[in-house]
Design a protein around this motif. Structure first.
Motif, PDB file in Angstrom:
ATOM      1  N   PRO A 199       0.808  -1.225   0.000  1.00 38.27           N
ATOM      2  CA  PRO A 199       0.000   0.000   0.000  1.00 38.27           C
ATOM      3  C   PRO A 199       0.840   1.273   0.000  1.00 38.27           C
ATOM      4  O   PRO A 199       0.298   2.379   0.125  1.00 38.27           O
ATOM      5  CB  PRO A 199      -0.803  -0.116   1.291  1.00 38.27           C
ATOM      6  N   VAL A 200       2.149   1.153  -0.142  1.00 34.62           N
ATOM      7  CA  VAL A 200       3.052   2.300  -0.086  1.00 34.62           C
ATOM      8  C   VAL A 200       3.414   2.743  -1.505  1.00 34.62           C
ATOM      9  O   VAL A 200       3.696   1.903  -2.369  1.00 34.62           O
ATOM     10  CB  VAL A 200       4.328   1.958   0.707  1.00 34.62           C
ATOM     11  N   PHE A 201       3.413   4.056  -1.726  1.00 38.82           N
ATOM     12  CA  PHE A 201       3.751   4.606  -3.035  1.00 38.82           C
ATOM     13  C   PHE A 201       5.066   5.378  -2.960  1.00 38.82           C
ATOM     14  O   PHE A 201       5.248   6.259  -2.118  1.00 38.82           O
ATOM     15  CB  PHE A 201       2.637   5.528  -3.546  1.00 38.82           C
ATOM     16  N   HIS A 202       5.969   5.022  -3.848  1.00 39.73           N
ATOM     17  CA  HIS A 202       7.258   5.701  -3.986  1.00 39.73           C
ATOM     18  C   HIS A 202       7.043   6.961  -4.803  1.00 39.73           C
ATOM     19  O   HIS A 202       6.527   6.909  -5.918  1.00 39.73           O
ATOM     20  CB  HIS A 202       8.225   4.742  -4.705  1.00 39.73           C
ATOM     21  N   HIS A 203       7.419   8.096  -4.252  1.00 39.63           N
ATOM     22  CA  HIS A 203       7.355   9.327  -5.018  1.00 39.63           C
ATOM     23  C   HIS A 203       8.555   9.409  -5.943  1.00 39.63           C
ATOM     24  O   HIS A 203       9.705   9.326  -5.508  1.00 39.63           O
ATOM     25  CB  HIS A 203       7.350  10.553  -4.085  1.00 39.63           C
ATOM     26  N   VAL A 204       8.293   9.558  -7.223  1.00 40.12           N
ATOM     27  CA  VAL A 204       9.351   9.681  -8.225  1.00 40.12           C
ATOM     28  C   VAL A 204       9.695  11.160  -8.372  1.00 40.12           C
ATOM     29  O   VAL A 204       8.806  11.983  -8.597  1.00 40.12           O
ATOM     30  CB  VAL A 204       8.891   9.089  -9.578  1.00 40.12           C
ATOM     31  N   GLY A 205      10.967  11.493  -8.240  1.00 42.49           N
ATOM     32  CA  GLY A 205      11.375  12.898  -8.181  1.00 42.49           C
ATOM     33  C   GLY A 205      11.332  13.633  -9.500  1.00 42.49           C
ATOM     34  O   GLY A 205      12.353  14.140  -9.979  1.00 42.49           O
ATOM     35  N   VAL A 206      10.170  13.683 -10.109  1.00 44.40           N
ATOM     36  CA  VAL A 206       9.946  14.433 -11.347  1.00 44.40           C
ATOM     37  C   VAL A 206       8.719  15.305 -11.116  1.00 44.40           C
ATOM     38  O   VAL A 206       7.778  14.887 -10.428  1.00 44.40           O
ATOM     39  CB  VAL A 206       9.699  13.491 -12.546  1.00 44.40           C
ATOM     40  N   TYR A 207       8.716  16.506 -11.672  1.00 49.50           N
ATOM     41  CA  TYR A 207       7.576  17.405 -11.512  1.00 49.50           C
ATOM     42  C   TYR A 207       7.224  18.033 -12.854  1.00 49.50           C
ATOM     43  O   TYR A 207       8.109  18.303 -13.675  1.00 49.50           O
ATOM     44  CB  TYR A 207       7.894  18.539 -10.520  1.00 49.50           C
ATOM     45  N   ALA A 208       5.931  18.275 -13.061  1.00 48.98           N
ATOM     46  CA  ALA A 208       5.469  19.071 -14.198  1.00 48.98           C
ATOM     47  C   ALA A 208       4.687  20.244 -13.635  1.00 48.98           C
ATOM     48  O   ALA A 208       3.779  20.048 -12.818  1.00 48.98           O
ATOM     49  CB  ALA A 208       4.593  18.235 -15.132  1.00 48.98           C
ATOM     50  N   TYR A 209       5.068  21.454 -14.027  1.00 50.19           N
ATOM     51  CA  TYR A 209       4.460  22.660 -13.458  1.00 50.19           C
ATOM     52  C   TYR A 209       3.731  23.451 -14.537  1.00 50.19           C
ATOM     53  O   TYR A 209       4.157  23.507 -15.701  1.00 50.19           O
ATOM     54  CB  TYR A 209       5.528  23.615 -12.897  1.00 50.19           C
ATOM     55  N   ARG A 210       2.658  24.090 -14.128  1.00 52.13           N
ATOM     56  CA  ARG A 210       2.115  25.168 -14.939  1.00 52.13           C
ATOM     57  C   ARG A 210       2.956  26.414 -14.654  1.00 52.13           C
ATOM     58  O   ARG A 210       3.404  26.628 -13.518  1.00 52.13           O
ATOM     59  CB  ARG A 210       0.646  25.397 -14.611  1.00 52.13           C
ATOM     60  N   PRO A 211       3.211  27.230 -15.665  1.00 59.45           N
ATOM     61  CA  PRO A 211       4.200  28.304 -15.512  1.00 59.45           C
ATOM     62  C   PRO A 211       3.870  29.341 -14.442  1.00 59.45           C
ATOM     63  O   PRO A 211       4.774  29.847 -13.785  1.00 59.45           O
ATOM     64  CB  PRO A 211       4.273  28.937 -16.906  1.00 59.45           C
ATOM     65  N   ASP A 212       2.606  29.642 -14.231  1.00 61.30           N
ATOM     66  CA  ASP A 212       2.255  30.654 -13.229  1.00 61.30           C
ATOM     67  C   ASP A 212       2.630  30.183 -11.826  1.00 61.30           C
ATOM     68  O   ASP A 212       3.177  30.943 -11.019  1.00 61.30           O
ATOM     69  CB  ASP A 212       0.764  31.000 -13.290  1.00 61.30           C
ATOM     70  N   ALA A 213       2.315  28.929 -11.517  1.00 57.62           N
ATOM     71  CA  ALA A 213       2.652  28.395 -10.199  1.00 57.62           C
ATOM     72  C   ALA A 213       4.163  28.304 -10.026  1.00 57.62           C
ATOM     73  O   ALA A 213       4.695  28.594  -8.947  1.00 57.62           O
ATOM     74  CB  ALA A 213       2.008  27.024 -10.014  1.00 57.62           C
ATOM     75  N   LEU A 214       4.865  27.904 -11.079  1.00 56.82           N
ATOM     76  CA  LEU A 214       6.318  27.802 -11.005  1.00 56.82           C
ATOM     77  C   LEU A 214       6.945  29.175 -10.776  1.00 56.82           C
ATOM     78  O   LEU A 214       7.853  29.323  -9.945  1.00 56.82           O
ATOM     79  CB  LEU A 214       6.865  27.186 -12.299  1.00 56.82           C
ATOM     80  N   ALA A 215       6.452  30.186 -11.465  1.00 55.52           N
ATOM     81  CA  ALA A 215       7.007  31.534 -11.313  1.00 55.52           C
ATOM     82  C   ALA A 215       6.756  32.092  -9.912  1.00 55.52           C
ATOM     83  O   ALA A 215       7.580  32.842  -9.384  1.00 55.52           O
ATOM     84  CB  ALA A 215       6.403  32.463 -12.373  1.00 55.52           C
ATOM     85  N   ALA A 216       5.621  31.717  -9.304  1.00 51.90           N
ATOM     86  CA  ALA A 216       5.286  32.229  -7.974  1.00 51.90           C
ATOM     87  C   ALA A 216       6.088  31.537  -6.875  1.00 51.90           C
ATOM     88  O   ALA A 216       6.345  32.127  -5.814  1.00 51.90           O
ATOM     89  CB  ALA A 216       3.796  32.058  -7.711  1.00 51.90           C
ATOM     90  N   TYR A 217       6.504  30.320  -7.111  1.00 50.49           N
ATOM     91  CA  TYR A 217       7.116  29.481  -6.076  1.00 50.49           C
ATOM     92  C   TYR A 217       8.278  30.147  -5.340  1.00 50.49           C
ATOM     93  O   TYR A 217       8.324  30.116  -4.098  1.00 50.49           O
ATOM     94  CB  TYR A 217       7.554  28.166  -6.710  1.00 50.49           C
TER      95      TYR A 217
END
Length: 266
Positions: A188-206
């Motif tokens: 029942p455990v999920f490994h988080h894979v270290g990849v991200y996809a961002y929408r540009p507005d959220a990425l710019a605000a981060y």
């Protein structure tokens, strides 16, 4: 939608200095650096319009340009890969519709992980960031537990709701399970894979958001989105027989090399 893949890489790492330049031996005995193997993995992704390495270090720049990568130089003040991706995207004009962060310590990332991730984000207009999760088999879960028992930080795990919106990410193994699993068992455990996809507005605000207590405690950059009320979509991906592991510690090098040998990866 135009897609930019950014591979953030820094030389100064607390746990593993010079990690991007660590050499990994493939199945045929050829040696390539971690950053080159990550770049080659990114270049296999279908639908990506551009792949760049983002770094603040001339040694990584020189190594990356030597094997043919495009490099964007970023500032030393970037606190993590997401901030580096934001700076790189801005430097390239900020015009891409989806920005993918393929972290430079995950050379075993299959191209379909990234392709499925982009597809998942496109299909979820309420999500501002998406990230892959992979259901652990017993062997992977036991490796996580062994790392924690030995005092090492291994993989990251994730829990999410019925709509696949993330509830939490942790370097501890969550959720807790008292069961014992054989290597081939589904868990029942999920490994988080270290990849991200961002929408540009959220990425710019981060980069403008302060570091919250959870991000500081866990050392996980994606928690900053959640601590600022932003929706993070978990996209379940399938291994399809491929083994996956990230290079977090020097002890991971022989483990990844053994996986490459077993899978016949050059």
């Amino acid at each position: 939608m135009s897609v930019l893949i950014v591979i953030p890489a820094r030389y100064a790492s607390t746990r593993y200095p010079a990690k991007p330049l660590a050499m990994l031996t493939g199945a045929q005995g050829d040696q390539r650096s971690l950053i080159e193997r990550s770049w080659r993995a990114a270049c296999e992704v279908q639908g990506a319009d551009r792949v760049v390495v983002a770094t603040d270090d001339a040694r990584i720049q020189d190594a990356a340009e030597a094997f043919g990568a495009e490099v964007v130089m970023t500032s030393e003040s970037c606190a993590n890969g997401t901030e580096r991706c934001a700076e790189a995207h801005a430097a390239l004009g900020g015009s891409y519709e989806i920005v993918v962060n393929l972290q430079g310590d995950a050379p075993l990332t299959p191209h379909w992980f990234v392709e499925d991730l982009v597809t998942g984000l496109r299909a979820a207009p309420d999500a501002e960031i998406a990230t892959p999760v992979l259901r652990c088999d017993g062997a992977t879960l036991n490796s996580f537990l062994s790392d924690r028992k030995a005092g090492r930080v291994g993989g990251t795990t994730s829990v999410f709701d019925a709509q696949r919106h993330a509830m939490y990410f942790s370097k501890e193994v969550v959720p807790f399970t008292s069961e014992t699993y054989a290597d081939e068992d589904e868990t029942p455990v999920f490994h988080h894979v270290g990849v991200y996809a961002y929408r540009p507005d959220a990425l710019a605000a981060y980069p403008s958001w302060p570091v919250g207590p959870l991000e500081q405690l866990e050392g996980l950059e994606q928690l900053r989105f959640m601590e600022n009320g932003r929706s993070v979509l978990c996209v379940e991906v399938e291994a399809k027989g491929r083994q996956f592991w990230e290079l977090n510690n020097p002890e991971d090098v022989p483990k990844i090399e053994a996986m490459m040998a077993q899978m016949g990866l050059a």
